[in-house]
Design a protein around this motif. Structure first.
Motif, short mmCIF file in Angstrom:
data_model
loop_
_atom_site.label_atom_id
_atom_site.label_comp_id
_atom_site.label_asym_id
_atom_site.label_seq_id
_atom_site.Cartn_x
_atom_site.Cartn_y
_atom_site.Cartn_z
N PHE A 232 -60.48 32.81 45.05
CA PHE A 232 -59.73 31.69 44.49
C PHE A 232 -58.72 32.22 43.50
CE2 PHE A 232 -63.74 30.13 45.98
CZ PHE A 232 -63.39 28.96 46.65
N ALA A 233 -57.48 31.74 43.62
CA ALA A 233 -56.40 32.22 42.75
C ALA A 233 -55.46 31.08 42.40
CB ALA A 233 -55.61 33.33 43.44
N GLU A 234 -55.01 31.08 41.15
CA GLU A 234 -53.99 30.14 40.72
C GLU A 234 -52.64 30.73 41.09
OE1 GLU A 234 -55.05 29.91 36.60
OE2 GLU A 234 -57.08 29.28 37.16
N LEU A 235 -51.74 29.89 41.57
CA LEU A 235 -50.43 30.34 42.01
C LEU A 235 -49.41 30.10 40.91
CD1 LEU A 235 -50.54 28.87 45.61
CD2 LEU A 235 -51.22 31.16 44.86
N PRO A 236 -48.91 31.16 40.27
CA PRO A 236 -47.94 30.98 39.18
C PRO A 236 -46.69 30.25 39.66
CG PRO A 236 -48.63 33.28 39.36
CD PRO A 236 -49.20 32.55 40.54
N GLY A 237 -46.26 29.27 38.89
CA GLY A 237 -45.02 28.56 39.21
C GLY A 237 -45.17 27.51 40.30
N VAL A 238 -46.39 27.29 40.79
CA VAL A 238 -46.60 26.31 41.85
C VAL A 238 -47.27 25.09 41.24
CG1 VAL A 238 -47.78 25.82 44.02
CG2 VAL A 238 -46.77 28.07 43.64
N ASP A 239 -46.58 23.95 41.28
CA ASP A 239 -47.13 22.72 40.72
C ASP A 239 -47.99 21.97 41.74
OD1 ASP A 239 -45.87 23.11 38.26
OD2 ASP A 239 -44.05 22.09 38.94
N GLN A 240 -47.57 21.98 42.98
CA GLN A 240 -48.25 21.24 44.03
C GLN A 240 -48.82 22.23 45.05
OE1 GLN A 240 -48.74 18.07 43.88
NE2 GLN A 240 -49.60 17.68 45.89
N ILE A 241 -50.13 22.27 45.18
CA ILE A 241 -50.78 23.16 46.13
C ILE A 241 -50.82 22.48 47.50
CG2 ILE A 241 -52.95 24.31 46.76
CD1 ILE A 241 -53.53 24.53 43.76
N PRO A 242 -50.29 23.12 48.53
CA PRO A 242 -50.39 22.51 49.86
C PRO A 242 -51.85 22.47 50.31
CG PRO A 242 -49.22 24.62 49.96
CD PRO A 242 -49.59 24.38 48.54
N MET A 243 -52.23 21.37 50.94
CA MET A 243 -53.60 21.23 51.40
C MET A 243 -53.87 22.18 52.58
SD MET A 243 -55.59 18.21 53.38
CE MET A 243 -54.69 18.69 54.81
N HIS A 244 -55.01 22.85 52.51
CA HIS A 244 -55.50 23.65 53.62
C HIS A 244 -56.82 23.05 54.08
CE1 HIS A 244 -53.19 27.00 51.49
NE2 HIS A 244 -52.51 26.68 52.56
N HIS A 245 -57.24 23.40 55.28
CA HIS A 245 -58.52 22.92 55.81
C HIS A 245 -59.47 24.11 55.93
CE1 HIS A 245 -61.39 20.74 58.32
NE2 HIS A 245 -61.42 21.80 59.10
N TYR A 246 -60.68 23.94 55.40
CA TYR A 246 -61.71 24.97 55.49
C TYR A 246 -62.98 24.31 56.00
CZ TYR A 246 -58.47 27.42 52.42
OH TYR A 246 -57.34 27.99 51.89
N ALA A 247 -63.59 24.89 57.02
CA ALA A 247 -64.83 24.35 57.59
C ALA A 247 -65.96 25.34 57.37
CB ALA A 247 -64.65 24.08 59.08
N PHE A 248 -67.11 24.82 56.94
CA PHE A 248 -68.28 25.64 56.65
C PHE A 248 -69.44 25.21 57.53
CE2 PHE A 248 -65.59 25.74 52.97
CZ PHE A 248 -65.65 27.07 52.56
N LEU A 249 -70.04 26.19 58.18
CA LEU A 249 -71.21 25.97 59.03
C LEU A 249 -72.45 26.26 58.20
CD1 LEU A 249 -72.39 25.48 61.90
CD2 LEU A 249 -72.14 27.95 62.27
N VAL A 250 -73.33 25.27 58.07
CA VAL A 250 -74.55 25.41 57.28
C VAL A 250 -75.74 24.95 58.12
CG1 VAL A 250 -73.32 25.04 55.09
CG2 VAL A 250 -74.39 23.09 56.24
N ASP A 251 -76.95 25.34 57.71
CA ASP A 251 -78.12 24.85 58.43
C ASP A 251 -78.46 23.44 57.95
OD1 ASP A 251 -79.69 25.06 56.06
OD2 ASP A 251 -80.49 27.02 56.65
N ASP A 252 -79.38 22.79 58.64
CA ASP A 252 -79.73 21.41 58.33
C ASP A 252 -80.26 21.23 56.92
OD1 ASP A 252 -79.13 19.74 60.68
OD2 ASP A 252 -80.55 21.04 61.72
N ASP A 253 -81.08 22.16 56.46
CA ASP A 253 -81.65 22.04 55.12
C ASP A 253 -80.57 22.12 54.04
OD1 ASP A 253 -84.23 21.73 56.10
OD2 ASP A 253 -84.69 23.87 55.95
N LEU A 254 -79.66 23.08 54.17
CA LEU A 254 -78.58 23.18 53.19
C LEU A 254 -77.65 21.97 53.29
CD1 LEU A 254 -77.11 24.56 50.91
CD2 LEU A 254 -76.01 26.06 52.58
N PHE A 255 -77.41 21.49 54.50
CA PHE A 255 -76.58 20.29 54.66
C PHE A 255 -77.18 19.15 53.85
CE2 PHE A 255 -75.11 16.35 56.47
CZ PHE A 255 -73.79 16.59 56.82
N ASP A 256 -78.49 18.93 53.98
CA ASP A 256 -79.14 17.84 53.25
C ASP A 256 -78.98 18.01 51.74
OD1 ASP A 256 -80.04 16.64 55.60
OD2 ASP A 256 -82.01 17.60 55.52
#
Length: 126
Positions: free
Chosen positions: A50-74
């Motif tokens: 994770f990094a802050e972008l100097p001089g950037v006021d608006q961060i463009p949205m990105h999509h990140y998907a995480f695969l987890v097991d059922d117990d962690l999902f709960d």
């Protein structure tokens, strides 16, 4: 050597807050950080930086998907609800407060502190 995914930099408004959000949600231990990065390490050695972008006021949205097991999902889903984090069953955001049962598993969509679209699923699509 086969190709594997090693790391990515995720733009953040506050790098420590974003990393803490994911560590708490997914029960991830502290990871060494350096320079402009606050790191978390997933299974298989994948590093999210994770990094802050100097001089950037608006961060463009990105999509990140995480695969987890059922117990962690709960557990993670319970944390989303307890934290009052808005979430949806679909990427079009038309089913608020729900999860889905797509692809033989469960899934949910929400945003992280930087406004990125996050997907948590229990079964891979393929």
């Amino acid at each position: 050597m086969p190709v594997t995914f090693n790391h990515t930099i995720i733009p953040a408004k506050n790098r420590d807050e974003s990393a803490r959000f994911f560590r708490t949600l997914f029960e991830i231990s502290e990871t060494p950080s350096w320079g402009p990065f606050t790191n978390i390490q997933l299974d298989e050695g994948v590093l999210l930086q994770f990094a802050e972008l100097p001089g950037v006021d608006q961060i463009p949205m990105h999509h990140y998907a995480f695969l987890v097991d059922d117990d962690l999902f709960d557990r993670a889903y319970s944390r989303l609800q307890a934290g009052g984090i808005e979430h949806w069953a679909d990427p079009q955001l038309t089913r608020p407060g729900e999860t889905n049962t797509e692809h033989g598993g469960r899934g949910v969509y929400f945003t992280d502190p930087a406004g990125h679209a996050i997907e948590m699923i229990t079964k891979p699509y393929l």
